[in-house]
Design a protein around this motif. Structure first.
Motif, short mmCIF file in Angstrom:
data_model
loop_
_atom_site.label_atom_id
_atom_site.label_comp_id
_atom_site.label_asym_id
_atom_site.label_seq_id
_atom_site.Cartn_x
_atom_site.Cartn_y
_atom_site.Cartn_z
N PRO A 1 7.38 4.45 4.10
CA PRO A 1 7.94 5.11 5.26
C PRO A 1 8.18 4.11 6.52
N LEU A 2 7.33 3.34 6.64
CA LEU A 2 7.28 2.19 7.89
C LEU A 2 8.65 1.33 7.66
N ARG B 1 0.78 -1.28 -0.05
CA ARG B 1 -0.17 -0.10 0.07
C ARG B 1 0.85 1.16 0.03
N PRO B 2 0.32 2.39 -0.41
CA PRO B 2 1.09 3.52 -0.47
C PRO B 2 1.83 4.06 0.76
N GLY B 3 1.20 3.99 1.89
CA GLY B 3 2.00 4.48 3.38
C GLY B 3 2.70 3.34 3.74
N ALA B 4 3.13 2.48 2.91
CA ALA B 4 4.02 1.35 3.68
C ALA B 4 5.35 1.89 3.58
N LEU C 1 2.48 -1.34 10.56
CA LEU C 1 2.22 -1.67 9.01
C LEU C 1 1.10 -2.53 8.83
#
Length: 314
Positions: free
Chosen positions: A63-64, A58-61, A230
């Motif tokens: 940074p984590l 997913r797009p926000g993965a 995540l």
């Protein structure tokens, strides 16, 4: 042929037989452990695994995942600083990084001898006696095991609940070793005598090594917390379990000498601990992702250390 002459070949035959049975036993245990891990992962991933894996795309993965790698690398660097403290910083940072991280890679080969040989061989080139390198290596193992087990106690409240007060005893032992480093050295000397090995020399930087190693475990364990976030774990509940589970599982894997880097043992311990805050399927995915992050970071830091040492001509 005299009776004494005949006894020699007989003893050799018995020793060879015991060695052969030992190898068969180690191979059998390895197969059983890896089989158990394979079954555990299969049971965890067969239903919800694909859905959980989609979270990593997913797009926000990103940074984590980058945070997980950064935390693991920072923990490795702190681990090197802990080891250098045991040598009273007689080896410079560039040369120390080369020795430490190349020694780290040797853990993927069963047994401890390869790490010792790496440290002794590279240390000799810098004029550090073999006895000093071996002593620092042995004490470092004791330091990382003790502090890792202590940080692993963070999992206790999630597992033991109101009975977690029993963990105060082991925690007090770590504090005692920081206050009186001779306690740890005495334990290592007694262990060496029991195993009929050379006794490690006292390390003047043991107190500093214990403190820095503890910080190293706390920092490196944050990579597991990032992976839990995540996958949707509760941030508050996941923090102590993630940090503690990584330390506990890594120590457990390091004690499984017949398995390279504790493959299998570490994953089983991780999954059991993480299952207190996430479903079993998520725990399996996070355990595999943690292994991949750790291997990637160890390879990157080793390559960086080699390049740094080459530029510094050490």
């Amino acid at each position: 042929m005299t009776g004494q002459d005949a006894a020699g070949p007989a003893r050799n035959t018995v020793a060879e037989g015991r060695g052969a049975w030992g190898r068969v036993l180690r191979a059998g245990v390895t197969v059983v452990v890896l089989g158990a891990v394979g079954f555990a992962l299969w049971s965890a991933l067969r239903e919800d695994g694909p859905r959980v894996l989609d979270l990593f795309g997913r797009p926000g993965a990103a940074p984590l995942l980058l945070a997980a790698c950064a935390a693991n690398i920072a923990g490795l660097v702190l681990g090197m600083a802990s080891w250098r403290a045991l040598l009273a910083d007689r080896i410079g940072p560039a040369a120390g990084a080369r020795i430490f991280f190349l020694g780290q890679l040797s853990k993927y080969v069963p047994g401890r001898v390869w790490g010792v040989l790496t440290h002794v061989g590279l240390g000799r080139r810098l004029g550090v006696p073999a006895s000093r390198m071996v002593g620092a290596y042995v004490v470092s193992l004791g330091v990382t095991t003790l502090t890792g087990a202590a940080v692993g106690l963070l999992v206790g409240p999630a597992v033991l609940g109101r009975h977690a007060f029993w963990l105060l005893g082991p925690a007090a032992l770590v504090v005692a070793c920081v206050v009186r480093p001779g306690i740890l050295h005495g334990a290592l000397v007694r262990a060496a005598r029991l195993l009929r090995r050379e006794e490690p020399a006292p390390a003047p930087g043991t107190r500093k090594a214990l403190v820095v190693a503890t910080v190293s475990w706390l920092v490196s364990g944050l990579h597991l917390w990032a992976l839990l976030l995540l996958c949707g774990a509760d941030p508050v509940a996941g923090l102590p379990v993630g940090v503690g589970a990584f330390a506990l599982a890594t120590v457990a894997g390091s004690l499984a000498l017949i398995l390279p880097d504790g493959w299998g043992v570490r994953e089983l311990v991780l999954m059991a601990a993480l299952a207190t805050v996430v479903p079993w399927s998520v725990a399996g995915v996070v355990a595999v992702a943690s292994r991949l992050v750790c291997v990637l970071c160890e390879v990157l830091t080793s390559l960086t250390a080699l390049g740094w040492a080459r530029l510094a001509n050490t």
